[in-house]
Design an enzyme around this catalytic site. Structure first.
Site, mmCIF file in Angstrom:
data_model
loop_
_atom_site.group_PDB
_atom_site.id
_atom_site.type_symbol
_atom_site.label_atom_id
_atom_site.label_comp_id
_atom_site.label_asym_id
_atom_site.label_seq_id
_atom_site.Cartn_x
_atom_site.Cartn_y
_atom_site.Cartn_z
ATOM 1 N N LYS A 35 0.833 -1.202 0.000
ATOM 2 C CA LYS A 35 0.000 0.000 0.000
ATOM 3 C C LYS A 35 0.873 1.260 0.000
ATOM 4 O O LYS A 35 0.621 2.207 -0.749
ATOM 5 C CB LYS A 35 -0.838 -0.019 1.284
ATOM 6 C CG LYS A 35 -2.256 0.406 1.112
ATOM 7 C CD LYS A 35 -2.889 0.404 2.463
ATOM 8 C CE LYS A 35 -4.332 0.089 2.441
ATOM 9 N NZ LYS A 35 -4.891 0.145 3.794
ATOM 10 N N LEU A 156 -16.588 12.260 7.853
ATOM 11 C CA LEU A 156 -16.572 12.197 6.389
ATOM 12 C C LEU A 156 -17.524 11.138 5.876
ATOM 13 O O LEU A 156 -17.643 10.068 6.457
ATOM 14 C CB LEU A 156 -15.173 11.824 5.891
ATOM 15 C CG LEU A 156 -13.987 12.600 6.449
ATOM 16 C CD1 LEU A 156 -12.691 11.970 5.975
ATOM 17 C CD2 LEU A 156 -14.066 14.047 6.000
ATOM 18 N N LYS A 207 -19.436 11.253 18.300
ATOM 19 C CA LYS A 207 -19.293 10.506 17.047
ATOM 20 C C LYS A 207 -20.311 9.360 16.963
ATOM 21 O O LYS A 207 -21.034 9.210 15.976
ATOM 22 C CB LYS A 207 -17.863 9.960 16.953
ATOM 23 C CG LYS A 207 -17.644 8.928 15.883
ATOM 24 C CD LYS A 207 -17.743 9.535 14.503
ATOM 25 C CE LYS A 207 -17.824 8.454 13.451
ATOM 26 N NZ LYS A 207 -17.545 8.879 12.137
ATOM 27 N N LEU A 253 -33.835 10.935 5.178
ATOM 28 C CA LEU A 253 -35.224 10.468 5.311
ATOM 29 C C LEU A 253 -35.582 9.570 4.141
ATOM 30 O O LEU A 253 -36.747 9.319 3.892
ATOM 31 C CB LEU A 253 -36.185 11.669 5.335
ATOM 32 C CG LEU A 253 -36.089 12.636 6.515
ATOM 33 C CD1 LEU A 253 -37.142 13.732 6.393
ATOM 34 C CD2 LEU A 253 -36.270 11.917 7.848
ATOM 35 N N ALA A 255 -36.248 6.320 2.372
ATOM 36 C CA ALA A 255 -36.484 4.896 2.608
ATOM 37 C C ALA A 255 -35.838 4.100 1.476
ATOM 38 O O ALA A 255 -35.633 4.614 0.383
ATOM 39 C CB ALA A 255 -37.982 4.627 2.649
ATOM 40 N N GLY A 256 -35.514 2.862 1.737
ATOM 41 C CA GLY A 256 -34.876 2.035 0.720
ATOM 42 C C GLY A 256 -34.672 0.619 1.222
ATOM 43 O O GLY A 256 -35.451 0.125 2.047
ATOM 44 N N CYS A 263 -19.694 1.965 8.573
ATOM 45 C CA CYS A 263 -19.859 2.815 9.757
ATOM 46 C C CYS A 263 -21.175 2.598 10.507
ATOM 47 O O CYS A 263 -21.160 2.219 11.682
ATOM 48 C CB CYS A 263 -19.734 4.267 9.356
ATOM 49 S SG CYS A 263 -18.188 4.578 8.492
HETATM 50 C C1 UGA Z 1 -21.429 7.750 7.578
HETATM 51 C C2 UGA Z 1 -21.783 9.158 8.104
HETATM 52 O O1 UGA Z 1 -22.765 9.750 7.256
HETATM 53 C C3 UGA Z 1 -20.529 10.038 8.171
HETATM 54 O O2 UGA Z 1 -20.853 11.288 8.727
HETATM 55 C C4 UGA Z 1 -19.473 9.340 9.033
HETATM 56 O O3 UGA Z 1 -18.270 10.078 9.081
HETATM 57 C C5 UGA Z 1 -19.174 7.978 8.447
HETATM 58 O O4 UGA Z 1 -20.402 7.202 8.404
HETATM 59 C C6 UGA Z 1 -18.153 7.309 9.341
HETATM 60 O O5 UGA Z 1 -18.448 7.062 10.518
HETATM 61 O O6 UGA Z 1 -17.009 7.081 8.891
HETATM 62 P P1 UGA Z 1 -20.991 6.694 5.161
HETATM 63 O O7 UGA Z 1 -20.974 5.372 5.853
HETATM 64 O O8 UGA Z 1 -19.908 7.028 4.204
HETATM 65 O O9 UGA Z 1 -20.985 7.885 6.242
HETATM 66 O O10 UGA Z 1 -22.351 6.760 4.353
HETATM 67 P P2 UGA Z 1 -23.738 7.547 4.387
HETATM 68 O O11 UGA Z 1 -23.804 8.470 3.244
HETATM 69 O O12 UGA Z 1 -24.005 8.096 5.713
HETATM 70 O O13 UGA Z 1 -24.758 6.346 4.070
HETATM 71 C C7 UGA Z 1 -24.831 5.199 4.894
HETATM 72 C C8 UGA Z 1 -25.906 4.275 4.374
HETATM 73 O O14 UGA Z 1 -27.208 4.815 4.626
HETATM 74 C C9 UGA Z 1 -25.862 3.991 2.880
HETATM 75 O O15 UGA Z 1 -26.094 2.621 2.655
HETATM 76 C C10 UGA Z 1 -26.984 4.830 2.316
HETATM 77 O O16 UGA Z 1 -27.514 4.312 1.135
HETATM 78 C C11 UGA Z 1 -27.990 4.748 3.448
HETATM 79 N N1 UGA Z 1 -28.964 5.863 3.468
HETATM 80 C C12 UGA Z 1 -28.545 7.146 3.647
HETATM 81 C C13 UGA Z 1 -30.331 5.588 3.345
HETATM 82 O O17 UGA Z 1 -30.745 4.423 3.193
HETATM 83 N N2 UGA Z 1 -31.226 6.628 3.402
HETATM 84 C C14 UGA Z 1 -30.815 7.910 3.579
HETATM 85 O O18 UGA Z 1 -31.695 8.802 3.634
HETATM 86 C C15 UGA Z 1 -29.440 8.179 3.703
#
Ligand code: UGA
Length: 434
Positions: A35, A156, A207, A253, A255-256, A263
Protein backbone atom coordinates in the site's frame (compact mmCIF):
# COMPACT_ATOMS: atom_id res chain seq x y z
CA UNK A 1 2.83 21.78 11.73
CA UNK A 2 4.42 18.37 11.34
CA UNK A 3 1.78 15.69 11.48
CA UNK A 4 1.91 11.90 11.21
CA UNK A 5 -1.17 9.90 10.24
CA UNK A 6 -1.01 6.23 11.22
CA UNK A 7 -3.21 4.04 9.05
CA UNK A 8 -3.74 4.67 5.34
CA UNK A 9 -7.24 3.31 4.92
CA UNK A 10 -10.10 5.44 3.80
CA UNK A 11 -10.04 7.77 6.85
CA UNK A 12 -6.24 7.90 7.08
CA UNK A 13 -5.58 8.84 3.47
CA UNK A 14 -8.34 11.43 3.41
CA UNK A 15 -7.12 12.93 6.68
CA UNK A 16 -3.50 12.98 5.47
CA UNK A 17 -4.41 14.64 2.17
CA UNK A 18 -6.81 17.17 3.64
CA UNK A 19 -4.34 18.19 6.36
CA UNK A 20 -1.64 18.44 3.69
CA UNK A 21 -3.89 20.83 1.83
CA UNK A 22 -4.01 23.03 4.96
CA UNK A 23 -0.24 23.62 4.54
CA UNK A 24 0.92 21.15 7.19
CA UNK A 25 3.75 18.71 6.55
CA UNK A 26 2.35 15.21 6.61
CA UNK A 27 3.80 11.73 6.93
CA UNK A 28 1.42 8.82 6.34
CA UNK A 29 2.30 5.47 7.91
CA UNK A 30 1.13 1.93 7.31
CA UNK A 31 2.54 -1.53 7.99
CA UNK A 32 1.26 -2.66 4.57
CA UNK A 33 4.36 -2.28 2.38
CA UNK A 34 2.50 -2.70 -0.91
CA UNK A 35 0.00 0.00 0.00
CA UNK A 36 2.78 2.41 0.93
CA UNK A 37 4.66 1.61 -2.28
CA UNK A 38 1.56 2.49 -4.30
CA UNK A 39 0.78 5.60 -2.27
CA UNK A 40 4.33 6.86 -2.82
CA UNK A 41 3.65 6.55 -6.54
CA UNK A 42 0.40 8.49 -6.14
CA UNK A 43 -1.95 5.52 -6.48
CA UNK A 44 -4.92 5.36 -4.12
CA UNK A 45 -5.93 2.01 -2.61
CA UNK A 46 -9.59 3.09 -2.64
CA UNK A 47 -11.96 4.84 -5.02
CA UNK A 48 -12.81 8.32 -3.76
CA UNK A 49 -13.63 11.15 -6.18
CA UNK A 50 -10.95 13.86 -6.37
CA UNK A 51 -8.60 12.30 -3.83
CA UNK A 52 -6.03 10.80 -6.17
CA UNK A 53 -5.18 14.05 -8.01
CA UNK A 54 -4.82 15.81 -4.65
CA UNK A 55 -2.54 13.05 -3.38
CA UNK A 56 -0.37 13.35 -6.49
CA UNK A 57 -0.16 17.12 -6.16
CA UNK A 58 0.85 16.95 -2.48
CA UNK A 59 3.50 14.31 -3.24
CA UNK A 60 4.87 16.52 -5.99
CA UNK A 61 4.96 19.55 -3.67
CA UNK A 62 6.71 17.50 -0.98
CA UNK A 63 3.89 18.26 1.49
CA UNK A 64 3.06 14.60 1.92
CA UNK A 65 5.30 11.57 2.29
CA UNK A 66 4.74 7.95 3.26
CA UNK A 67 6.66 5.42 5.31
CA UNK A 68 6.26 1.97 6.85
CA UNK A 69 8.33 3.01 9.88
CA UNK A 70 6.45 4.20 12.95
CA UNK A 71 9.75 5.28 14.46
CA UNK A 72 10.40 7.60 11.53
CA UNK A 73 6.88 9.05 11.75
CA UNK A 74 6.97 9.53 15.52
CA UNK A 75 10.35 11.28 15.29
CA UNK A 76 9.08 13.47 12.45
CA UNK A 77 5.78 14.68 13.93
CA UNK A 78 4.61 16.86 16.81
CA UNK A 79 1.08 15.59 16.35
CA UNK A 80 0.27 11.95 15.62
CA UNK A 81 -3.16 10.98 14.29
CA UNK A 82 -4.35 7.41 14.79
CA UNK A 83 -6.62 6.42 11.89
CA UNK A 84 -6.73 2.63 11.97
CA UNK A 85 -9.85 0.49 11.69
CA UNK A 86 -12.15 -0.57 14.52
CA UNK A 87 -14.22 -3.26 12.75
CA UNK A 88 -16.99 -5.09 14.60
CA UNK A 89 -16.18 -8.29 16.48
CA UNK A 90 -18.74 -11.13 16.20
CA UNK A 91 -20.30 -9.93 19.51
CA UNK A 92 -20.85 -6.42 18.09
CA UNK A 93 -18.09 -4.76 20.09
CA UNK A 94 -15.47 -2.82 18.13
CA UNK A 95 -12.17 -4.58 17.68
CA UNK A 96 -9.69 -2.32 19.46
CA UNK A 97 -6.61 -4.43 18.69
CA UNK A 98 -5.26 -2.11 15.97
CA UNK A 99 -5.71 1.07 17.99
CA UNK A 100 -4.07 -0.53 21.02
CA UNK A 101 -1.17 -1.88 18.94
CA UNK A 102 -0.54 1.57 17.51
CA UNK A 103 -0.67 3.13 21.00
CA UNK A 104 1.94 0.63 22.21
CA UNK A 105 4.13 1.28 19.16
CA UNK A 106 3.99 5.01 19.86
CA UNK A 107 4.99 4.33 23.47
CA UNK A 108 7.90 2.19 22.27
CA UNK A 109 9.24 4.82 19.89
CA UNK A 110 8.41 8.23 21.37
CA UNK A 111 11.26 10.37 22.71
CA UNK A 112 9.71 13.82 23.24
CA UNK A 113 6.37 15.54 24.02
CA UNK A 114 3.62 14.60 21.57
CA UNK A 115 -0.04 15.09 20.96
CA UNK A 116 -1.75 11.88 19.94
CA UNK A 117 -5.11 12.25 18.21
CA UNK A 118 -7.73 9.52 17.85
CA UNK A 119 -9.46 9.83 14.47
CA UNK A 120 -10.70 6.26 14.57
CA UNK A 121 -14.23 5.74 15.89
CA UNK A 122 -13.60 4.41 19.38
CA UNK A 123 -15.65 3.70 22.52
CA UNK A 124 -15.93 6.21 25.35
CA UNK A 125 -12.81 6.02 27.51
CA UNK A 126 -10.42 5.11 24.68
CA UNK A 127 -8.40 8.35 24.90
CA UNK A 128 -7.58 7.47 28.53
CA UNK A 129 -6.74 3.89 27.55
CA UNK A 130 -4.46 5.01 24.69
CA UNK A 131 -2.62 7.35 27.04
CA UNK A 132 -2.23 4.60 29.62
CA UNK A 133 -0.77 2.21 27.02
CA UNK A 134 1.67 4.81 25.72
CA UNK A 135 2.83 5.79 29.22
CA UNK A 136 3.22 2.15 30.20
CA UNK A 137 5.63 1.53 27.30
CA UNK A 138 7.47 4.78 27.96
CA UNK A 139 7.94 3.89 31.60
CA UNK A 140 9.54 0.58 30.64
CA UNK A 141 12.03 2.58 28.53
CA UNK A 142 12.48 5.20 31.25
CA UNK A 143 11.39 7.97 28.89
CA UNK A 144 9.75 11.05 30.34
CA UNK A 145 7.67 13.29 28.09
CA UNK A 146 4.25 14.92 28.03
CA UNK A 147 1.70 12.93 26.08
CA UNK A 148 -1.73 14.43 25.45
CA UNK A 149 -4.38 12.25 23.87
CA UNK A 150 -7.14 14.04 21.97
CA UNK A 151 -10.35 12.67 20.50
CA UNK A 152 -11.05 14.27 17.11
CA UNK A 153 -13.72 12.15 15.43
CA UNK A 154 -14.19 12.31 11.69
CA UNK A 155 -17.54 12.87 10.01
CA UNK A 156 -16.57 12.20 6.39
CA UNK A 157 -19.00 10.44 4.08
CA UNK A 158 -17.52 8.05 1.57
CA UNK A 159 -17.90 9.36 -1.95
CA UNK A 160 -17.94 12.96 -0.64
CA UNK A 161 -14.97 12.70 1.69
CA UNK A 162 -12.89 15.50 0.24
CA UNK A 163 -15.76 17.96 0.16
CA UNK A 164 -16.62 17.04 3.78
CA UNK A 165 -12.99 17.51 4.82
CA UNK A 166 -12.74 20.88 3.08
CA UNK A 167 -16.06 22.20 4.35
CA UNK A 168 -16.78 20.38 7.61
CA UNK A 169 -20.05 21.21 9.37
CA UNK A 170 -18.21 21.01 12.70
CA UNK A 171 -14.85 20.05 14.14
CA UNK A 172 -15.02 18.26 17.47
CA UNK A 173 -11.95 18.46 19.67
CA UNK A 174 -11.96 16.38 22.83
CA UNK A 175 -8.95 17.74 24.69
CA UNK A 176 -7.78 17.31 28.25
CA UNK A 177 -5.21 20.10 28.40
CA UNK A 178 -4.84 23.69 27.28
CA UNK A 179 -1.70 22.88 25.33
CA UNK A 180 -3.55 20.22 23.35
CA UNK A 181 -6.53 22.52 22.76
CA UNK A 182 -4.31 25.30 21.44
CA UNK A 183 -2.37 22.95 19.14
CA UNK A 184 -5.52 21.33 17.78
CA UNK A 185 -7.17 24.69 17.12
CA UNK A 186 -3.98 25.52 15.24
CA UNK A 187 -4.23 22.38 13.09
CA UNK A 188 -7.66 23.44 11.85
CA UNK A 189 -7.15 27.23 12.00
CA UNK A 190 -7.61 27.59 8.24
CA UNK A 191 -11.06 25.98 8.31
CA UNK A 192 -14.05 28.13 9.14
CA UNK A 193 -16.26 25.44 10.65
CA UNK A 194 -17.62 25.70 14.20
CA UNK A 195 -15.14 24.12 16.59
CA UNK A 196 -16.45 22.32 19.63
CA UNK A 197 -13.85 21.99 22.36
CA UNK A 198 -14.92 19.44 24.93
CA UNK A 199 -13.66 16.47 26.90
CA UNK A 200 -12.31 13.38 25.10
CA UNK A 201 -15.18 11.28 26.49
CA UNK A 202 -17.80 13.71 25.19
CA UNK A 203 -16.12 13.81 21.79
CA UNK A 204 -16.06 10.01 21.60
CA UNK A 205 -19.78 9.90 22.35
CA UNK A 206 -20.60 12.69 19.86
CA UNK A 207 -19.29 10.51 17.05
CA UNK A 208 -21.34 7.43 17.98
CA UNK A 209 -24.43 9.49 18.77
CA UNK A 210 -24.27 11.21 15.37
CA UNK A 211 -23.99 8.01 13.36
CA UNK A 212 -26.56 6.18 15.48
CA UNK A 213 -29.03 9.05 15.14
CA UNK A 214 -28.68 9.12 11.35
CA UNK A 215 -29.13 5.35 11.25
CA UNK A 216 -32.23 5.77 13.43
CA UNK A 217 -33.72 8.24 10.96
CA UNK A 218 -33.24 5.74 8.15
CA UNK A 219 -34.71 2.77 10.02
CA UNK A 220 -37.62 4.93 11.14
CA UNK A 221 -38.37 5.81 7.51
CA UNK A 222 -37.92 2.21 6.39
CA UNK A 223 -40.40 0.94 8.95
CA UNK A 224 -42.80 3.71 8.03
CA UNK A 225 -42.37 2.80 4.34
CA UNK A 226 -43.60 -0.72 5.07
CA UNK A 227 -46.72 0.76 6.63
CA UNK A 228 -47.13 3.21 3.73
CA UNK A 229 -46.99 0.28 1.34
CA UNK A 230 -49.93 -1.33 3.19
CA UNK A 231 -51.95 1.85 3.53
CA UNK A 232 -51.53 3.14 -0.02
CA UNK A 233 -49.46 6.12 1.09
CA UNK A 234 -46.32 7.40 -0.63
CA UNK A 235 -43.27 7.58 1.66
CA UNK A 236 -41.42 10.05 -0.57
CA UNK A 237 -44.32 12.52 -0.28
CA UNK A 238 -44.41 11.93 3.47
CA UNK A 239 -40.65 12.58 3.70
CA UNK A 240 -41.07 15.79 1.70
CA UNK A 241 -43.81 16.97 4.03
CA UNK A 242 -41.83 16.08 7.13
CA UNK A 243 -38.49 17.43 5.93
CA UNK A 244 -39.73 21.01 5.55
CA UNK A 245 -40.02 21.17 9.32
CA UNK A 246 -36.61 22.56 10.28
CA UNK A 247 -36.68 20.61 13.52
CA UNK A 248 -36.77 17.41 11.47
CA UNK A 249 -34.69 18.42 8.46
CA UNK A 250 -34.86 16.84 5.03
CA UNK A 251 -31.68 14.71 5.13
CA UNK A 252 -31.50 10.99 5.75
CA UNK A 253 -35.22 10.47 5.31
CA UNK A 254 -34.86 8.27 2.24
CA UNK A 255 -36.48 4.90 2.61
CA UNK A 256 -34.88 2.04 0.72
CA UNK A 257 -33.33 -1.38 1.14
CA UNK A 258 -31.51 -0.40 4.31
CA UNK A 259 -28.25 1.23 5.32
CA UNK A 260 -24.88 -0.40 4.76
CA UNK A 261 -21.25 0.61 4.82
CA UNK A 262 -18.43 0.32 7.28
CA UNK A 263 -19.86 2.82 9.76
CA UNK A 264 -23.58 2.78 10.60
CA UNK A 265 -23.99 -0.98 11.20
CA UNK A 266 -20.72 -1.13 13.18
CA UNK A 267 -21.34 2.00 15.22
CA UNK A 268 -24.94 1.16 16.15
CA UNK A 269 -23.68 -2.24 17.36
CA UNK A 270 -20.85 -0.62 19.29
CA UNK A 271 -23.24 1.78 21.04
CA UNK A 272 -25.49 -1.16 21.99
CA UNK A 273 -22.41 -2.94 23.41
CA UNK A 274 -21.45 0.16 25.37
CA UNK A 275 -25.00 0.16 26.76
CA UNK A 276 -24.69 -3.51 27.69
CA UNK A 277 -21.46 -2.94 29.51
CA UNK A 278 -23.06 -0.08 31.42
CA UNK A 279 -26.14 -2.26 32.17
CA UNK A 280 -28.37 -0.05 30.03
CA UNK A 281 -30.66 -1.52 27.42
CA UNK A 282 -30.42 0.47 24.19
CA UNK A 283 -33.89 -0.53 23.05
CA UNK A 284 -34.30 2.10 20.32
CA UNK A 285 -31.00 1.15 18.73
CA UNK A 286 -31.77 -2.53 18.96
CA UNK A 287 -34.88 -1.87 16.94
CA UNK A 288 -32.93 0.26 14.47
CA UNK A 289 -30.74 -2.81 13.86
CA UNK A 290 -33.74 -5.10 13.63
CA UNK A 291 -35.47 -2.98 10.96
CA UNK A 292 -32.27 -2.72 8.97
CA UNK A 293 -31.66 -6.44 9.21
CA UNK A 294 -35.17 -7.34 8.03
CA UNK A 295 -35.54 -4.65 5.34
CA UNK A 296 -33.89 -6.66 2.51
CA UNK A 297 -36.06 -9.70 3.41
CA UNK A 298 -39.18 -7.58 3.33
CA UNK A 299 -38.10 -6.13 -0.03
CA UNK A 300 -37.59 -9.61 -1.53
CA UNK A 301 -40.94 -10.81 -0.08
CA UNK A 302 -42.73 -7.93 -1.82
CA UNK A 303 -40.97 -8.76 -5.08
CA UNK A 304 -41.91 -12.38 -4.75
CA UNK A 305 -45.58 -11.53 -4.07
CA UNK A 306 -45.76 -9.18 -7.05
CA UNK A 307 -44.04 -11.62 -9.41
CA UNK A 308 -45.81 -14.78 -8.16
CA UNK A 309 -42.57 -16.26 -6.85
CA UNK A 310 -39.00 -15.88 -7.96
CA UNK A 311 -38.20 -19.46 -8.82
CA UNK A 312 -36.62 -19.66 -12.28
CA UNK A 313 -36.91 -15.89 -12.76
CA UNK A 314 -34.02 -13.76 -13.95
CA UNK A 315 -33.25 -10.84 -11.68
CA UNK A 316 -30.84 -8.08 -12.74
CA UNK A 317 -29.20 -6.07 -9.96
CA UNK A 318 -28.07 -2.57 -10.84
CA UNK A 319 -25.46 -1.34 -8.36
CA UNK A 320 -23.50 -3.38 -5.85
CA UNK A 321 -21.58 -0.89 -3.70
CA UNK A 322 -23.25 0.19 -0.44
CA UNK A 323 -23.84 3.63 -1.94
CA UNK A 324 -22.83 5.55 -5.08
CA UNK A 325 -19.35 6.99 -5.70
CA UNK A 326 -17.54 4.31 -3.72
CA UNK A 327 -16.14 0.84 -4.36
CA UNK A 328 -16.94 -0.16 -0.78
CA UNK A 329 -19.19 -3.21 -0.45
CA UNK A 330 -18.94 -3.63 3.32
CA UNK A 331 -22.44 -4.44 4.64
CA UNK A 332 -23.85 -3.50 1.22
CA UNK A 333 -27.56 -4.34 0.85
CA UNK A 334 -26.69 -6.05 -2.48
CA UNK A 335 -24.80 -8.72 -0.52
CA UNK A 336 -27.94 -9.45 1.50
CA UNK A 337 -30.25 -9.52 -1.51
CA UNK A 338 -28.15 -11.87 -3.66
CA UNK A 339 -28.27 -14.89 -1.29
CA UNK A 340 -32.04 -14.42 -0.88
CA UNK A 341 -32.61 -14.43 -4.63
CA UNK A 342 -30.46 -17.53 -4.98
CA UNK A 343 -32.27 -19.24 -2.09
CA UNK A 344 -35.58 -18.61 -3.86
CA UNK A 345 -34.27 -20.15 -7.07
CA UNK A 346 -33.78 -16.97 -9.10
CA UNK A 347 -30.92 -16.42 -11.59
CA UNK A 348 -28.94 -13.29 -10.79
CA UNK A 349 -27.15 -10.97 -13.18
CA UNK A 350 -25.47 -7.87 -11.78
CA UNK A 351 -23.71 -4.73 -12.88
CA UNK A 352 -21.87 -1.98 -11.02
CA UNK A 353 -19.76 0.78 -12.60
CA UNK A 354 -16.85 0.06 -10.24
CA UNK A 355 -17.38 -2.97 -8.06
CA UNK A 356 -16.97 -6.17 -9.98
CA UNK A 357 -14.36 -8.73 -8.97
CA UNK A 358 -15.05 -8.51 -5.24
CA UNK A 359 -18.65 -9.64 -5.77
CA UNK A 360 -17.74 -12.26 -8.40
CA UNK A 361 -15.33 -13.82 -5.90
CA UNK A 362 -18.05 -14.02 -3.25
CA UNK A 363 -20.84 -15.45 -5.38
CA UNK A 364 -19.71 -17.82 -8.09
CA UNK A 365 -23.37 -18.54 -8.97
CA UNK A 366 -24.14 -15.08 -10.29
CA UNK A 367 -23.05 -13.37 -13.48
CA UNK A 368 -21.46 -9.95 -13.09
CA UNK A 369 -21.34 -8.11 -16.40
CA UNK A 370 -19.17 -5.29 -17.72
CA UNK A 371 -22.16 -3.49 -19.20
CA UNK A 372 -25.51 -2.52 -17.67
CA UNK A 373 -27.48 -3.42 -20.81
CA UNK A 374 -25.95 -6.90 -20.80
CA UNK A 375 -27.03 -7.38 -17.17
CA UNK A 376 -30.68 -6.53 -17.87
CA UNK A 377 -30.85 -8.47 -21.11
CA UNK A 378 -33.63 -11.13 -20.97
CA UNK A 379 -34.29 -10.40 -17.30
CA UNK A 380 -37.72 -10.63 -15.74
CA UNK A 381 -37.03 -8.02 -13.09
CA UNK A 382 -34.58 -5.23 -12.39
CA UNK A 383 -33.62 -4.19 -8.89
CA UNK A 384 -32.07 -0.76 -8.59
CA UNK A 385 -29.80 -1.38 -5.65
CA UNK A 386 -27.37 1.56 -5.64
CA UNK A 387 -28.37 4.93 -7.04
CA UNK A 388 -25.29 5.57 -9.22
CA UNK A 389 -25.91 8.59 -11.42
CA UNK A 390 -25.48 6.48 -14.57
CA UNK A 391 -28.62 4.52 -13.66
CA UNK A 392 -30.64 7.72 -13.46
CA UNK A 393 -29.42 8.63 -16.94
CA UNK A 394 -29.60 5.18 -18.51
CA UNK A 395 -31.75 4.64 -21.63
CA UNK A 396 -34.71 3.04 -19.86
CA UNK A 397 -36.55 2.43 -23.16
CA UNK A 398 -33.65 0.35 -24.40
CA UNK A 399 -33.52 -1.43 -21.05
CA UNK A 400 -37.23 -2.26 -21.29
CA UNK A 401 -36.84 -3.61 -24.85
CA UNK A 402 -34.01 -5.89 -23.77
CA UNK A 403 -35.99 -7.42 -20.91
CA UNK A 404 -38.06 -10.58 -21.00
CA UNK A 405 -40.66 -9.22 -18.56
CA UNK A 406 -41.17 -5.67 -17.24
CA UNK A 407 -40.74 -5.56 -13.45
CA UNK A 408 -38.71 -2.67 -12.08
CA UNK A 409 -38.04 -2.57 -8.32
CA UNK A 410 -36.53 0.70 -7.17
CA UNK A 411 -34.63 -0.09 -3.98
CA UNK A 412 -33.63 3.55 -3.55
CA UNK A 413 -36.80 5.37 -4.58
CA UNK A 414 -34.91 7.52 -7.06
CA UNK A 415 -36.80 6.89 -10.28
CA UNK A 416 -39.94 8.68 -11.39
CA UNK A 417 -42.77 6.11 -11.12
CA UNK A 418 -45.00 7.83 -13.69
CA UNK A 419 -42.22 8.06 -16.27
CA UNK A 420 -41.16 4.49 -15.68
CA UNK A 421 -44.74 3.28 -16.11
CA UNK A 422 -45.00 5.30 -19.32
CA UNK A 423 -41.95 3.45 -20.63
CA UNK A 424 -43.83 0.24 -19.95
CA UNK A 425 -42.38 -0.94 -16.66
CA UNK A 426 -44.36 -2.41 -13.85
CA UNK A 427 -42.72 -0.08 -11.31
CA UNK A 428 -42.55 -0.65 -7.56
CA UNK A 429 -40.64 1.45 -5.02
CA UNK A 430 -40.14 1.08 -1.27
CA UNK A 431 -43.37 2.40 0.24
CA UNK A 432 -44.20 4.29 -2.95
CA UNK A 433 -47.78 4.57 -3.97
CA UNK A 434 -47.64 7.34 -6.52
C1 UGA B 1 -21.43 7.75 7.58
C2 UGA B 1 -21.78 9.16 8.10
O1 UGA B 1 -22.77 9.75 7.26
C3 UGA B 1 -20.53 10.04 8.17
O2 UGA B 1 -20.85 11.29 8.73
C4 UGA B 1 -19.47 9.34 9.03
O3 UGA B 1 -18.27 10.08 9.08
C5 UGA B 1 -19.17 7.98 8.45
O4 UGA B 1 -20.40 7.20 8.40
C6 UGA B 1 -18.15 7.31 9.34
O5 UGA B 1 -18.45 7.06 10.52
O6 UGA B 1 -17.01 7.08 8.89
P1 UGA B 1 -20.99 6.69 5.16
O7 UGA B 1 -20.97 5.37 5.85
O8 UGA B 1 -19.91 7.03 4.20
O9 UGA B 1 -20.99 7.89 6.24
O10 UGA B 1 -22.35 6.76 4.35
P2 UGA B 1 -23.74 7.55 4.39
O11 UGA B 1 -23.80 8.47 3.24
O12 UGA B 1 -24.00 8.10 5.71
O13 UGA B 1 -24.76 6.35 4.07
C7 UGA B 1 -24.83 5.20 4.89
C8 UGA B 1 -25.91 4.28 4.37
O14 UGA B 1 -27.21 4.82 4.63
C9 UGA B 1 -25.86 3.99 2.88
O15 UGA B 1 -26.09 2.62 2.66
C10 UGA B 1 -26.98 4.83 2.32
O16 UGA B 1 -27.51 4.31 1.14
C11 UGA B 1 -27.99 4.75 3.45
N1 UGA B 1 -28.96 5.86 3.47
C12 UGA B 1 -28.54 7.15 3.65
C13 UGA B 1 -30.33 5.59 3.34
O17 UGA B 1 -30.74 4.42 3.19
N2 UGA B 1 -31.23 6.63 3.40
C14 UGA B 1 -30.82 7.91 3.58
O18 UGA B 1 -31.69 8.80 3.63
C15 UGA B 1 -29.44 8.18 3.70
Amino acid sequence: MKIAVIGTGYVGVTTAASLGELSHEIMGVDIDKEKIRKLKLGTLPIYEPGLEPLLQQLLKDGALQFTTSIQEAVDFADIIFIAVGTPSLPNGEPNMTYVEQVAKEIGRTVRHDKIVVNKSTVPVGTADRVKELILHEMKAREIEANIDVVSNPEFLQEGKALQDAREPQRIVLGCSSEVATEKMLGVYAALEAPKIVTTPRNAEMIKYASNAFLATKISFMNELARLCDRLNVDITEVAKGMGLDQRIGDHFLKAGIGFGGSCFPKDVSALCSMGNQAHMEMSILQHVQEVNFTQPNWFVEQMSKIMNGLHGKKVALLGLSFKPETDDIREAPSLKLIPKFLELGAFVMAYDPIVNDKVKERFSEIIVTEDPYEAVSQSDAIVLCTEWRMFLEIDWRRVKELMEDNYLFDGRNVLNPKEMRKVGFSYWGVGRRL
